[in-house]
Design a protein around this motif. Sequence first.
Motif, short mmCIF file in Angstrom:
data_model
loop_
_atom_site.label_atom_id
_atom_site.label_comp_id
_atom_site.label_asym_id
_atom_site.label_seq_id
_atom_site.Cartn_x
_atom_site.Cartn_y
_atom_site.Cartn_z
N GLU A 136 0.83 -1.20 0.00
CA GLU A 136 0.00 0.00 0.00
C GLU A 136 0.87 1.25 0.00
OE1 GLU A 136 -2.11 1.24 3.68
OE2 GLU A 136 -3.92 0.87 2.49
N ALA A 137 1.94 1.24 0.80
CA ALA A 137 2.80 2.42 0.90
C ALA A 137 3.58 2.66 -0.39
CB ALA A 137 3.76 2.26 2.08
N ILE A 138 4.03 1.58 -1.03
CA ILE A 138 4.82 1.73 -2.25
C ILE A 138 3.95 2.21 -3.41
CG2 ILE A 138 6.16 0.45 -3.99
CD1 ILE A 138 7.20 -1.27 -1.66
N THR A 139 2.78 1.60 -3.58
CA THR A 139 1.91 1.99 -4.69
C THR A 139 1.31 3.38 -4.48
OG1 THR A 139 0.05 0.83 -3.65
CG2 THR A 139 1.32 -0.39 -5.30
N THR A 161 3.13 8.46 -4.09
CA THR A 161 2.91 9.82 -4.61
C THR A 161 1.89 10.56 -3.75
OG1 THR A 161 3.37 9.03 -6.85
CG2 THR A 161 2.26 11.16 -6.63
N VAL A 162 0.78 9.90 -3.43
CA VAL A 162 -0.26 10.54 -2.61
C VAL A 162 0.25 10.77 -1.20
CG1 VAL A 162 -2.59 10.27 -1.69
CG2 VAL A 162 -2.07 9.46 -4.00
N ILE A 163 1.02 9.82 -0.65
CA ILE A 163 1.56 9.97 0.70
C ILE A 163 2.44 11.20 0.80
CG2 ILE A 163 3.14 8.92 2.37
CD1 ILE A 163 2.06 6.18 1.47
N GLN A 164 3.30 11.38 -0.19
CA GLN A 164 4.19 12.54 -0.16
C GLN A 164 3.44 13.83 -0.44
OE1 GLN A 164 7.43 11.73 -2.83
NE2 GLN A 164 8.43 10.30 -1.42
N ARG A 189 1.82 14.86 2.66
CA ARG A 189 2.76 14.86 3.78
C ARG A 189 2.34 13.89 4.87
NH1 ARG A 189 3.49 21.04 5.34
NH2 ARG A 189 1.23 20.89 5.27
N GLN A 190 2.07 12.66 4.45
CA GLN A 190 1.63 11.62 5.38
C GLN A 190 2.76 10.63 5.70
OE1 GLN A 190 -1.60 11.30 6.85
NE2 GLN A 190 -1.52 13.43 6.14
N GLU A 191 4.01 11.03 5.44
CA GLU A 191 5.14 10.13 5.67
C GLU A 191 5.22 9.66 7.12
OE1 GLU A 191 6.49 12.93 2.34
OE2 GLU A 191 5.33 13.03 4.19
N ASP A 192 5.07 10.59 8.06
CA ASP A 192 5.19 10.24 9.48
C ASP A 192 4.09 9.29 9.91
OD1 ASP A 192 7.44 11.77 9.72
OD2 ASP A 192 6.40 13.52 10.57
N ARG A 193 2.86 9.60 9.50
CA ARG A 193 1.73 8.73 9.89
C ARG A 193 1.88 7.34 9.28
NH1 ARG A 193 -2.84 6.81 7.93
NH2 ARG A 193 -2.42 7.77 5.91
N THR A 194 2.27 7.30 8.00
CA THR A 194 2.46 6.00 7.34
C THR A 194 3.59 5.22 8.00
OG1 THR A 194 1.72 6.98 5.26
CG2 THR A 194 2.89 4.88 5.13
N SER A 195 4.66 5.94 8.35
CA SER A 195 5.80 5.29 9.01
C SER A 195 5.40 4.73 10.37
CB SER A 195 6.95 6.28 9.17
OG SER A 195 8.04 5.68 9.82
N LYS A 196 4.59 5.48 11.12
CA LYS A 196 4.16 5.01 12.43
C LYS A 196 3.26 3.77 12.30
CE LYS A 196 4.51 9.48 14.76
NZ LYS A 196 3.76 10.60 15.37
N ARG A 197 2.37 3.78 11.31
CA ARG A 197 1.51 2.62 11.09
C ARG A 197 2.34 1.39 10.72
NH1 ARG A 197 -3.03 3.80 6.89
NH2 ARG A 197 -3.49 1.61 7.40
N PHE A 198 3.35 1.63 9.86
CA PHE A 198 4.21 0.51 9.47
C PHE A 198 5.00 0.00 10.68
CE2 PHE A 198 8.37 -1.05 8.11
CZ PHE A 198 7.97 -2.09 7.27
N GLN A 199 5.52 0.93 11.50
CA GLN A 199 6.29 0.52 12.67
C GLN A 199 5.44 -0.28 13.65
OE1 GLN A 199 8.10 4.02 14.36
NE2 GLN A 199 9.23 4.51 12.49
N LYS A 200 4.18 0.11 13.77
CA LYS A 200 3.28 -0.63 14.66
C LYS A 200 3.07 -2.06 14.17
CE LYS A 200 -1.35 -0.41 16.72
NZ LYS A 200 -2.63 0.35 16.79
N THR A 201 2.83 -2.20 12.86
CA THR A 201 2.66 -3.54 12.30
C THR A 201 3.95 -4.34 12.37
OG1 THR A 201 1.04 -2.63 10.75
CG2 THR A 201 1.90 -4.81 10.26
N ASN A 202 5.07 -3.66 12.10
CA ASN A 202 6.37 -4.32 12.16
C ASN A 202 6.69 -4.77 13.58
OD1 ASN A 202 8.78 -5.19 10.86
ND2 ASN A 202 9.86 -3.43 11.70
#
Length: 584
Positions: A207-210, A213-216, A219-232
Amino acid sequence: MTTKEQLTVIRRLMGFAGPYKWFFIWSVVLSATISGINVFLPWLLQTYMDRYLRTSNATIQIMWMFAGFYFGGMLVRAIMQFWQNYSSTMGAEYMLENVRRKLFSQLHAKGMRYFDQTPGGSILSRLMNDTMTFANFWALLNTLILALFAVVSSFIAMYLTDVKVALWTLILVPFLVMTIWYYQHYSSKVYRRMRERLSQLNTKLAEAITGITVIQEFRQEDRTSKRFQKTNQSYYDTRKAMIKTNTLLLSPMINLFYALGTALVLGLFGVRGLHEIVAAGVIYAFITYLNNFYSPMSNMMDSLSDFQNGMVAGSRVLRIVDDQTLAPQQHPVAGATITRGKVEFRHVTFAYDQEHPVLKDVSFVVEPGQTVALVGQTGSGKTSTINVLMRFYEFQSGEVLVDDRDIRDYPAAELRSKLGLVLQEPQLFYGDIQTNIRMYNTAISDEEVRQAARFVQADEFIERLPQGYTTPVLERGTEYSAGERQLITFARTVVTDPKILILDEATANVDTETETMIQTGLNKIQENRTTIAIAHRLSTIQNADQILVLHQGQIVERGTNDELMAQAGYYYDMIQLQNAAHKD
């Protein structure tokens, strides 16, 4: 997983290994032979020590004879171990290739509803990660078989060497069985959670890779990173639990049982040595057999972690096989072909979830060569109408006819070849422009590809490219503009010469200049073809033979542009809104 569930998974997975059964059968035969050699070698040394060394009857010839037999046995065992490992590993690799090929084919037989409900990352995880683990499971199953042969043969050898001591060693077996049972019972839960977390991790990554463009953009990099870190972190926690379980219950526990068994055997022989002579060769052979008894168990316990992982992975793979969300089934009638392109809906009702209809009693007729436009607000049922016609989904009631014949009477290949679909979002595949137009259909010549491109006015920009029609297309064709990608998809549709053309907001992402450029081509395409077009830009469909206005899944107005404007209803309001928006 319960033992019954595990046996069911194993039985079903055996079906995938069926074509390569001789690899596994040969591996089992070699495993049995290796176990026999492992019994023979200690017996050979025991005989040499007790009959010749202890009695001082050993000669140079006898020494070389026993050394030769021992070396020969070791050499034969090494060769057999090589072929046994090769057979089991290659069988697993062939089966992995077979599984992935079958799963990939089955995925393409699934209905669109399956992909609506299953995240792409989860599918990718099952097709790649789970199948790899499941293939490892087969190699490890062979290790378990080898361990079983070794345990049985070693105990038989101990029994034949000394009955009483052999029976005493069985006192530890109940504790060993309890350890294995507890490990299987507990670890299966841990591994299931771990595979599920890995699937979620892959979904987040995809989801993050596809959507990068929308994430950047937002400016949702931090939120996406936090969600990924939680799952990780969740995945890390389950792996940590797995490591703790394996560290405690696998090799260390078996080594403990081996140490206790060795102490027990030495103690029993020691007590006997107080009253009678105990041959050194017997003690050596017995300790070797005991090592051969527990050493494979240690390997087997180490393999149990991967075995459990494979069981869970296998059950996840089988979910794809068992899912019955298949593409709508055709019941082809011999000789059924589409020649004119007439389309008719008779009282069609359709729901994606079987409960909440998005099309309600829809009826209309498109005569051969006519152009019919579907308009309406978002969610009115326009795209759903196309999905039903393309047989992406099964409708619940009513009839869909093509050339006055039920659409289900045609072979799927006939429908796909005679219905040409151009979507709003163009999809290009890795390769080159020529391949993307031809779509790997070798029956389409290079000249036909060029004619199709000229037909839709795509030849102008293609021939300006450095390599023309062989210019590379990278992932999703992002190096081309939206208009250029759409022109390529137009050419892809035209080159198959469909009888029915379906345009699902095909010019929505095309700028006005490009739309003007391809409109001439579109007019040519529509000649002698039935066309069904969805358009947000109502100005592009004002010349349609019939316009159907949908509202909440029903056709509320129908007629030509002039007729609908005269009615001053839904269509009239939509035109006024668009005109006002353009003025603003």
